[in-house]
Scaffold this active site. Structure first.
Site, PDB file in Angstrom:
ATOM      1  N   GLU A  41      23.414 -29.449   8.892  1.00  0.00           N
ATOM      2  CA  GLU A  41      22.472 -30.082   7.980  1.00  0.00           C
ATOM      3  C   GLU A  41      22.349 -29.244   6.711  1.00  0.00           C
ATOM      4  O   GLU A  41      22.452 -28.023   6.752  1.00  0.00           O
ATOM      5  CB  GLU A  41      21.099 -30.246   8.638  1.00  0.00           C
ATOM      6  N   HIS A  88      18.266 -34.744   2.605  1.00  0.00           N
ATOM      7  CA  HIS A  88      19.088 -33.927   3.487  1.00  0.00           C
ATOM      8  C   HIS A  88      20.067 -34.813   4.239  1.00  0.00           C
ATOM      9  O   HIS A  88      20.001 -36.033   4.169  1.00  0.00           O
ATOM     10  CB  HIS A  88      18.251 -33.050   4.428  1.00  0.00           C
ATOM     11  N   HIS A 126      22.068 -35.778   7.873  1.00  0.00           N
ATOM     12  CA  HIS A 126      22.222 -35.725   9.324  1.00  0.00           C
ATOM     13  C   HIS A 126      23.711 -35.962   9.574  1.00  0.00           C
ATOM     14  O   HIS A 126      24.150 -37.107   9.690  1.00  0.00           O
ATOM     15  CB  HIS A 126      21.412 -36.818  10.009  1.00  0.00           C
ATOM     16  N   ASP A 156      11.059 -34.489  10.371  1.00  0.00           N
ATOM     17  CA  ASP A 156      11.199 -35.031   9.011  1.00  0.00           C
ATOM     18  C   ASP A 156       9.919 -35.750   8.596  1.00  0.00           C
ATOM     19  O   ASP A 156       9.419 -35.573   7.485  1.00  0.00           O
ATOM     20  CB  ASP A 156      12.355 -36.041   8.934  1.00  0.00           C
TER      21      ASP A 156
END
Length: 163
Positions: free
Chosen positions: A40, A102, A104, A115
């Site tokens: 990540e 971000h 995944h 999150d």
């Protein structure tokens, strides 16, 4: 003039809000997806709201700050260089912090419980000056998937792609 010929749009009918992703940011998203090495990573979203506040425009994704920490399924964004970047964007383009992004990698872009808690926390933290942060998560296996969520009045709303 703001805008470009190529952009992505996401809508939340319930809130009557549109989020547009400009072409430069789309290219940045694709580059993150294409170069993902299975960990990540992330950063902040930069852009602006229209005067009527019915549309947010994401113009840029920051690079991952150098003091960030990451692993296969976790990410803690650092702060190195972000203040300078935001001051520069405000001075030159009237753009500011809109939220977080971000990836995944090789997974669903659905926000995790962590999150979701982070976005609620940001919405309440006066240091961010962002009561309605946007979260953009990049995911997918062989094909790029993007999910955009927004905090509004303590709830989290998922926006639908208009494409």
């Amino acid at each position: 003039m703001r805008g470009s010929d190529s952009m992505m749009q996401y809508v939340c009918d319930e809130l009557e809000l549109l989020v547009e992703i400009e072409n430069k940011a789309i290219k940045q998203i694709q580059a993150v997806f294409d170069t993902s090495v299975g960990i990540e990573t992330g950063g902040i979203l930069i852009g602006y709201y229209t005067v009527k506040r019915d549309k947010a425009v994401i113009t840029e994704l920051s690079e991952t700050p150098s003091d960030s920490k990451c692993g296969v399924n976790w990410f803690h964004r650092g702060i190195e260089g972000l203040k300078k970047l935001l001051v520069e964007r405000w001075k030159t383009r009237d753009e500011y912090y809109l939220g977080e992004w971000h990836i995944h990698p090789f997974s669903s872009p659905m926000p995790s419980g962590i999150d979701r808690m982070q976005m609620i926390s940001i919405s309440k933290d006066k240091r961010f000056n962002c009561t309605e942060p946007i979260m953009l998560i990049i995911g997918g296996g062989k094909q790029l998937e993007i999910l955009i969520s927004l905090v509004f009045r303590g709830g989290i709303y998922t926006l639908e792609s208009c494409d």
